[in-house]
Design a protein around this motif. Structure first.
Motif, PDB file in Angstrom:
ATOM      1  N   CYS A 175      -1.277   3.393   5.425  1.00  0.00           N
ATOM      2  CA  CYS A 175      -2.014   3.400   4.156  1.00  0.00           C
ATOM      3  C   CYS A 175      -2.909   2.175   3.995  1.00  0.00           C
ATOM      4  N   ALA A 178     -10.938   0.057  -7.441  1.00  0.00           N
ATOM      5  CA  ALA A 178      -9.845  -0.592  -8.168  1.00  0.00           C
ATOM      6  C   ALA A 178      -9.544  -1.963  -7.569  1.00  0.00           C
ATOM      7  N   GLU A 183       0.821  -1.214   0.000  1.00  0.00           N
ATOM      8  CA  GLU A 183       0.000   0.000   0.000  1.00  0.00           C
ATOM      9  C   GLU A 183       0.854   1.263   0.000  1.00  0.00           C
ATOM     10  N   THR A 236       0.266  -2.428 -10.696  1.00  0.00           N
ATOM     11  CA  THR A 236      -0.026  -1.317  -9.802  1.00  0.00           C
ATOM     12  C   THR A 236      -1.421  -0.790 -10.124  1.00  0.00           C
ATOM     13  N   ILE A 237      -2.213  -0.577  -9.079  1.00  0.00           N
ATOM     14  CA  ILE A 237      -3.575  -0.071  -9.241  1.00  0.00           C
ATOM     15  C   ILE A 237      -3.740   1.185  -8.394  1.00  0.00           C
ATOM     16  N   ASP A 238      -4.797   1.930  -8.664  1.00  0.00           N
ATOM     17  CA  ASP A 238      -5.129   3.059  -7.795  1.00  0.00           C
ATOM     18  C   ASP A 238      -5.475   2.523  -6.411  1.00  0.00           C
ATOM     19  N   ASN A 239      -5.154   3.283  -5.393  1.00  0.00           N
ATOM     20  CA  ASN A 239      -5.467   2.863  -4.024  1.00  0.00           C
ATOM     21  C   ASN A 239      -6.892   3.291  -3.686  1.00  0.00           C
ATOM     22  N   THR A 240      -7.856   2.625  -4.346  1.00  0.00           N
ATOM     23  CA  THR A 240      -9.270   2.897  -4.107  1.00  0.00           C
ATOM     24  C   THR A 240     -10.008   1.572  -3.956  1.00  0.00           C
ATOM     25  N   ASN A 246      -1.360   6.758  -2.955  1.00  0.00           N
ATOM     26  CA  ASN A 246      -2.207   6.846  -4.145  1.00  0.00           C
ATOM     27  C   ASN A 246      -2.301   5.546  -4.945  1.00  0.00           C
ATOM     28  N   THR A 247      -1.387   4.624  -4.720  1.00  0.00           N
ATOM     29  CA  THR A 247      -1.371   3.386  -5.496  1.00  0.00           C
ATOM     30  C   THR A 247      -1.137   2.181  -4.596  1.00  0.00           C
ATOM     31  N   SER A 248      -1.430   1.016  -5.138  1.00  0.00           N
ATOM     32  CA  SER A 248      -1.129  -0.249  -4.469  1.00  0.00           C
ATOM     33  C   SER A 248      -0.513  -1.184  -5.497  1.00  0.00           C
TER      34      SER A 248
END
Length: 72
Positions: free
Chosen positions: A65, A41, A12, A34-38, A15-17
């Motif tokens: 995070c 996603a 984590e 890598t994906i958005d940290n939402t 902004n990204t994971s």
């Protein structure tokens, strides 16, 4: 059909994971990306991996995070 147990690791960041996963009984770890940290996603990744006949078990970096992911 027997389901495959898959361990999903999440690194984590604000902004990204970064996602990697490995199937039980195999030593190969595969980098998903890598994906958005939402939550949306993460849901998309979960849905994709589950559609491949997998039982998912998650582990994530236990830092500040990761709280959003834990609660989700």
């Amino acid at each position: 059909m027997k389901k495959i147990i898959t361990y999903v690791g999440i690194d984590e960041h604000k902004n990204t994971s970064s996602i990697a996963f490995a199937d039980e009984g195999r030593s190969e770890v595969r980098y998903y990306g890598t994906i958005d940290n939402t939550p949306a996603a993460l849901d998309k990744v979960v849905k994709k991996l589950e559609s491949q006949n997998r039982i998912l078990k998650f582990v994530y970096e236990a830092g500040p995070c990761g709280y959003q992911t834990y609660r989700h």
